[in-house]
Motif scaffolding. Structure first.
Motif, PDB file in Angstrom:
ATOM      1  N   LEU A 127     -20.913 -51.436 145.197  1.00 24.93           N
ATOM      2  CA  LEU A 127     -20.629 -50.094 145.709  1.00 24.93           C
ATOM      3  C   LEU A 127     -21.352 -49.006 144.910  1.00 24.93           C
ATOM      4  O   LEU A 127     -21.108 -47.816 145.125  1.00 24.93           O
ATOM      5  N   ARG A 128     -22.277 -49.388 144.020  1.00 26.20           N
ATOM      6  CA  ARG A 128     -22.888 -48.410 143.116  1.00 26.20           C
ATOM      7  C   ARG A 128     -24.058 -47.642 143.727  1.00 26.20           C
ATOM      8  O   ARG A 128     -24.278 -46.493 143.402  1.00 26.20           O
ATOM      9  N   ASN A 129     -24.828 -48.281 144.570  1.00 28.65           N
ATOM     10  CA  ASN A 129     -26.077 -47.663 145.037  1.00 28.65           C
ATOM     11  C   ASN A 129     -26.135 -47.675 146.559  1.00 28.65           C
ATOM     12  O   ASN A 129     -27.105 -48.125 147.156  1.00 28.65           O
ATOM     13  N   ILE A 130     -25.076 -47.153 147.146  1.00 27.68           N
ATOM     14  CA  ILE A 130     -24.922 -47.198 148.598  1.00 27.68           C
ATOM     15  C   ILE A 130     -26.074 -46.499 149.317  1.00 27.68           C
ATOM     16  O   ILE A 130     -26.601 -46.995 150.316  1.00 27.68           O
ATOM     17  N   GLU A 131     -26.505 -45.353 148.793  1.00 22.90           N
ATOM     18  CA  GLU A 131     -27.490 -44.541 149.499  1.00 22.90           C
ATOM     19  C   GLU A 131     -28.838 -45.237 149.682  1.00 22.90           C
ATOM     20  O   GLU A 131     -29.571 -44.942 150.615  1.00 22.90           O
ATOM     21  N   ILE A 135     -29.345 -50.796 156.259  1.00 17.03           N
ATOM     22  CA  ILE A 135     -28.191 -50.809 157.146  1.00 17.03           C
ATOM     23  C   ILE A 135     -27.540 -52.190 157.205  1.00 17.03           C
ATOM     24  O   ILE A 135     -26.305 -52.322 157.192  1.00 17.03           O
ATOM     25  N   ALA A 136     -28.374 -53.235 157.252  1.00 18.49           N
ATOM     26  CA  ALA A 136     -27.825 -54.591 157.339  1.00 18.49           C
ATOM     27  C   ALA A 136     -26.924 -54.893 156.154  1.00 18.49           C
ATOM     28  O   ALA A 136     -25.833 -55.475 156.310  1.00 18.49           O
ATOM     29  N   ARG A 137     -27.351 -54.499 154.955  1.00 16.88           N
ATOM     30  CA  ARG A 137     -26.545 -54.734 153.760  1.00 16.88           C
ATOM     31  C   ARG A 137     -25.295 -53.854 153.775  1.00 16.88           C
ATOM     32  O   ARG A 137     -24.204 -54.293 153.370  1.00 16.88           O
ATOM     33  N   LEU A 138     -25.410 -52.613 154.241  1.00 15.37           N
ATOM     34  CA  LEU A 138     -24.255 -51.721 154.317  1.00 15.37           C
ATOM     35  C   LEU A 138     -23.175 -52.322 155.219  1.00 15.37           C
ATOM     36  O   LEU A 138     -21.974 -52.241 154.909  1.00 15.37           O
ATOM     37  N   LYS A 139     -23.593 -52.914 156.317  1.00 11.01           N
ATOM     38  CA  LYS A 139     -22.631 -53.525 157.245  1.00 11.01           C
ATOM     39  C   LYS A 139     -21.909 -54.703 156.576  1.00 11.01           C
ATOM     40  O   LYS A 139     -20.704 -54.900 156.771  1.00 11.01           O
ATOM     41  N   GLU A 140     -22.657 -55.504 155.779  1.00 11.31           N
ATOM     42  CA  GLU A 140     -22.041 -56.640 155.091  1.00 11.31           C
ATOM     43  C   GLU A 140     -20.964 -56.175 154.115  1.00 11.31           C
ATOM     44  O   GLU A 140     -19.856 -56.736 154.068  1.00 11.31           O
ATOM     45  N   GLN A 148     -14.733 -49.368 158.744  1.00 11.17           N
ATOM     46  CA  GLN A 148     -15.301 -49.123 160.061  1.00 11.17           C
ATOM     47  C   GLN A 148     -16.243 -47.928 160.000  1.00 11.17           C
ATOM     48  O   GLN A 148     -16.045 -47.004 159.195  1.00 11.17           O
ATOM     49  N   PRO A 149     -17.299 -47.934 160.832  1.00 12.70           N
ATOM     50  CA  PRO A 149     -18.228 -46.797 160.830  1.00 12.70           C
ATOM     51  C   PRO A 149     -17.541 -45.524 161.315  1.00 12.70           C
ATOM     52  O   PRO A 149     -16.605 -45.584 162.119  1.00 12.70           O
ATOM     53  N   VAL A 150     -18.028 -44.374 160.818  1.00 11.18           N
ATOM     54  CA  VAL A 150     -17.443 -43.088 161.227  1.00 11.18           C
ATOM     55  C   VAL A 150     -18.230 -42.436 162.346  1.00 11.18           C
ATOM     56  O   VAL A 150     -17.924 -41.317 162.757  1.00 11.18           O
ATOM     57  N   GLY A 151     -19.238 -43.123 162.836  1.00 10.21           N
ATOM     58  CA  GLY A 151     -20.055 -42.603 163.936  1.00 10.21           C
ATOM     59  C   GLY A 151     -20.760 -43.748 164.620  1.00 10.21           C
ATOM     60  O   GLY A 151     -20.220 -44.856 164.747  1.00 10.21           O
ATOM     61  N   ASN A 154     -25.489 -47.695 164.453  1.00 10.89           N
ATOM     62  CA  ASN A 154     -26.870 -47.856 163.990  1.00 10.89           C
ATOM     63  C   ASN A 154     -27.336 -46.671 163.134  1.00 10.89           C
ATOM     64  O   ASN A 154     -28.523 -46.553 162.837  1.00 10.89           O
ATOM     65  N   ALA A 155     -26.422 -45.797 162.759  1.00 14.73           N
ATOM     66  CA  ALA A 155     -26.754 -44.651 161.903  1.00 14.73           C
ATOM     67  C   ALA A 155     -26.317 -44.945 160.468  1.00 14.73           C
ATOM     68  O   ALA A 155     -25.180 -45.377 160.238  1.00 14.73           O
ATOM     69  N   ARG A 156     -27.195 -44.702 159.510  1.00 16.22           N
ATOM     70  CA  ARG A 156     -26.887 -44.994 158.101  1.00 16.22           C
ATOM     71  C   ARG A 156     -25.661 -44.226 157.635  1.00 16.22           C
ATOM     72  O   ARG A 156     -24.799 -44.757 156.930  1.00 16.22           O
ATOM     73  N   GLU A 157     -25.581 -42.919 157.998  1.00 14.68           N
ATOM     74  CA  GLU A 157     -24.485 -42.084 157.534  1.00 14.68           C
ATOM     75  C   GLU A 157     -23.119 -42.609 157.987  1.00 14.68           C
ATOM     76  O   GLU A 157     -22.105 -42.372 157.332  1.00 14.68           O
ATOM     77  N   SER A 158     -23.123 -43.325 159.097  1.00 15.28           N
ATOM     78  CA  SER A 158     -21.844 -43.860 159.589  1.00 15.28           C
ATOM     79  C   SER A 158     -21.263 -44.893 158.633  1.00 15.28           C
ATOM     80  O   SER A 158     -20.046 -45.129 158.635  1.00 15.28           O
ATOM     81  N   TRP A 159     -22.102 -45.504 157.839  1.00 13.66           N
ATOM     82  CA  TRP A 159     -21.649 -46.527 156.892  1.00 13.66           C
ATOM     83  C   TRP A 159     -21.592 -45.995 155.457  1.00 13.66           C
ATOM     84  O   TRP A 159     -20.685 -46.336 154.697  1.00 13.66           O
TER      85      TRP A 159
END
Length: 621
Positions: A127-131, A135-140, A148-151, A154-159
């Motif tokens: 959880l240290r370097n989220i930015e 996207i594939a890793r963020l979903k994992e 759950q995504p907030v938008g 397929n948008a990075r900000e949603s994760w």
């Protein structure tokens, strides 16, 4: 964001240089092969990421320098270059960091290079370097914590948004962690000019434009497009990764295998062609224009860099207002191949660049004009001692005696100038760096004036045959020369300045050679009480509760005193001296005039008397 200082470990001759300040204008001096260019390359590696090779790893001797054993050198495993960076107020707010941050770049042949920052981070590593994650890793990661995504999925900000909130609520630890894209984008731009580039303007203009290209790529709009392109390329590899993963699992019997390639897009110029028009108006490659014109073009390009670099139009990050970009101008012997007029233009350029609040200028040089043109506190002298290369520098609060000693050290490392050879009356060769470091301090305390002011030109003979040849050369041209050496050198076959060698080169052992030691060397002239006092002042014992006593030093009498004392201070103190020259500088600095050994003051008196009778003389035509 500007760099304040740099430390280097394991890079070429710089095995462990712990602190080199980087000011608005910093001059790096030292002997040839002493690490000046290595320091500049290390700085470039830290900021620009120009990756070294395995040949740049430091090699250490496996046996002590005074040992007869011939053992192969040991290569260090990695290079680590660490810098302290100062952030502006806006950068602190944007990045959530303090004013000063530590950033390092590591390299090893097996792992490549990694850029890291020292900071408080979430104790959960994933959880240290989220930015900076794809996207594939963020979903994992999100699936692991039932996020759950907030938008749009397929948008990075949603994760990144919900995962960042999760990380904020967890405990933190102080760690070296990968630098985020946002922080990496705030590193200053490096413009690196080497002396030999004066004959290759293509290299100079490519360096300028590459720096400007990197500057443009740091804008918010460019970073967004680069990230989108990296994500697109990473997505393009999904089918190929799946094929490789299944094949390896089948062949090797793995129950699971994950491949996570890191796609990076870094804009760079492959090359620049420079063409000029001849007298007939026809364009020709610069290589056909002649060396003189190439040099003039290179200098003009250097001057243009002041206007081209350092000002950036941040159309999104600053509402369209101009923002100065931090720049580090790096020069490696910039006066090479230039006549005096063009050298003055380079000096003016360096002063102009260093006057800018968003710029740092670092210059490695042998030029006395450049060295004399800055405050002495801005000069860093790389000294090569028995323990390797280290940085010798002065603080702004330095006393006059320290300034004089520092200037003497620099002048020695640069070699004799013509004015010295023409006008000095009396040349005194000492055996090594210990005498060279201590004699000027001790002489000033005893005589009240610098040693050079009485006509003595002191120089480090280095205990090598080349020194004997040079001394014989001076003598043959009617220069007065003397040697001051340890008594144990008279019969020691390992020493060059022994009696039979000095006689072989034509020196009178009674009149031109002076021996010191009680019984063997310079170090054992000083009383045990004086050694204990100096050690308690400079190299406090581990733990801080016990003091050094005269008995600690008396125990080493009858042995190789200097080596035994150095070893004791190294092992017994967290701040122990790195070599004998540092040890002797220490006791010379602490001891009072009335405690200077009589054998040494008598030698000083003899040298002063000989200097007064020495000359001047004129060189033979």
């Amino acid at each position: 964001m500007q760099i304040c200082d740099i430390s280097v470990e394991g890079f070429r001759s710089l095995f462990n240089v712990s602190f080199v300040p980087i000011k608005n204008q910093t001059i790096i001096t030292g002997q040839n092969d002493g690490g000046k260019s290595a320091l500049l390359d290390a700085l470039n590696f830290l900021i620009s990421g120009k990756e070294p090779s395995e040949h740049d790893l430091s090699q250490l001797s496996a046996a002590p320098s005074d040992s007869d054993d011939q053992q192969p050198a040991v290569t260090v495993k990695q290079i680590v270059v660490t810098g302290t960076f100062q952030l502006s107020q806006s950068e602190r707010v944007e990045l959530g960091l303090s004013e000063l941050v530590k950033i390092r770049r590591r390299y090893s042949p097996d792992e490549g290079s990694h850029l890291e920052v020292r900071m408080s981070v979430c104790e959960v590593e994933e959880l240290r370097n989220i930015e900076s994650e794809k996207i594939a890793r963020l979903k994992e990661v999100a699936a692991k914590y039932n996020i759950q995504p907030v938008g749009r999925a397929n948008a990075r900000e949603s994760w990144t948004t919900p995962l960042a909130r999760l990380a904020e609520g967890m405990p933190t630890v102080e760690e070296w962690v990968p630098v985020s894209n946002a922080l990496a984008g705030r590193l200053p731009v490096v413009v690196y000019f080497k002396g030999d580039a004066v004959q290759a303007p293509e290299i100079v203009v490519q360096s300028i434009l590459n720096s400007k290209l990197r500057e443009y790529s740091k804008s918010e709009s460019s970073q967004k497009r680069i990230t989108e392109l990296e994500d697109h390329l990473a997505d393009s590899l999904v089918a190929d990764i799946d094929h490789i993963r299944k094949h390896v699992m089948k062949r090797c019997g793995f129950s699971a295998l994950r491949l996570n390639p890191q796609v990076q897009v870094r804009p760079s110029l492959a090359g620049v062609e420079v063409r000029v028009a001849n007298r007939n108006g026809h364009e020709v490659p610069l290589s056909a224009a002649g060396t003189g014109r190439s040099r003039r073009i290179s200098l003009a390009l250097w001057e243009s860099s002041s206007q081209v670099l350092g000002s950036n139009k941040d159309d999104e990050g600053s509402g369209g207002e101009s923002r100065d970009t931090d720049v580090v101008f790096v020069y490696d012997e910039p006066d090479t191949h230039l006549d005096y007029e063009h050298q003055r233009r380079v000096m003016n350029l360096i002063h102009e660049q260093s006057a800018r609040p968003n710029a740092r200028v670092v210059v490695a040089t042998h030029s006395m004009n450049l060295i004399d043109g800055v405050d002495i506190a801005n000069v860093v002298h790389l000294r090569v001692s028995e323990e390797g290369t280290y940085a010798e520098l002065l603080s702004d609060e330095s006393k006059d005696e320290e300034v004089r000693r520092h200037l003497s050290t620099i002048a020695t490392a640069l070699g004799f100038r013509n004015s010295v050879l023409l006008h000095e009356r009396f040349f005194v060769a000492v055996e090594g760096p210990s005498e060279m470091a201590a004699f000027p301090i001790l002489f000033k305390k005893y005589a009240g004036v610098p040693i050079q002011s009485v006509g003595i030109c002191l120089w480090d003979g280095g205990n090598n045959e080349g020194a004997l040849k040079f001394a014989r050369f001076l003598k043959s041209h009617k220069r007065n020369v003397a040697f001051v050496v340890d008594k144990d050198s008279r019969t020691n076959n390992k020493k060059t300045f022994r009696d039979d060698k000095l006689k072989e080169y034509g020196f009178d052992l009674q009149r031109e050679c002076h021996y010191i030691g009680l019984p063997n060397e310079l170090e054992d002239l000083f009383d045990d009480e004086d050694w204990a006092h100096a050690a308690n002042e400079l190299w406090k014992r581990k733990g801080g509760h016990e003091y050094w006593t005269p008995d600690d030093f008396a125990a080493h009498r009858g042995k190789k005193f200097s080596s035994a004392v150095l070893d004791m201070l190294k092992k017994g103190s967290d701040y122990g001296p790195k070599g004998k020259d540092v040890m002797m500088t220490g006791i010379a600095t602490v001891i009072t005039k009335d405690r200077i050994p009589p054998a040494l003051t008598e030698t000083f008196d003899i040298l002063v008397s000989k200097a007064q009778d020495a000359g001047p003389h004129y060189w033979d035509a």
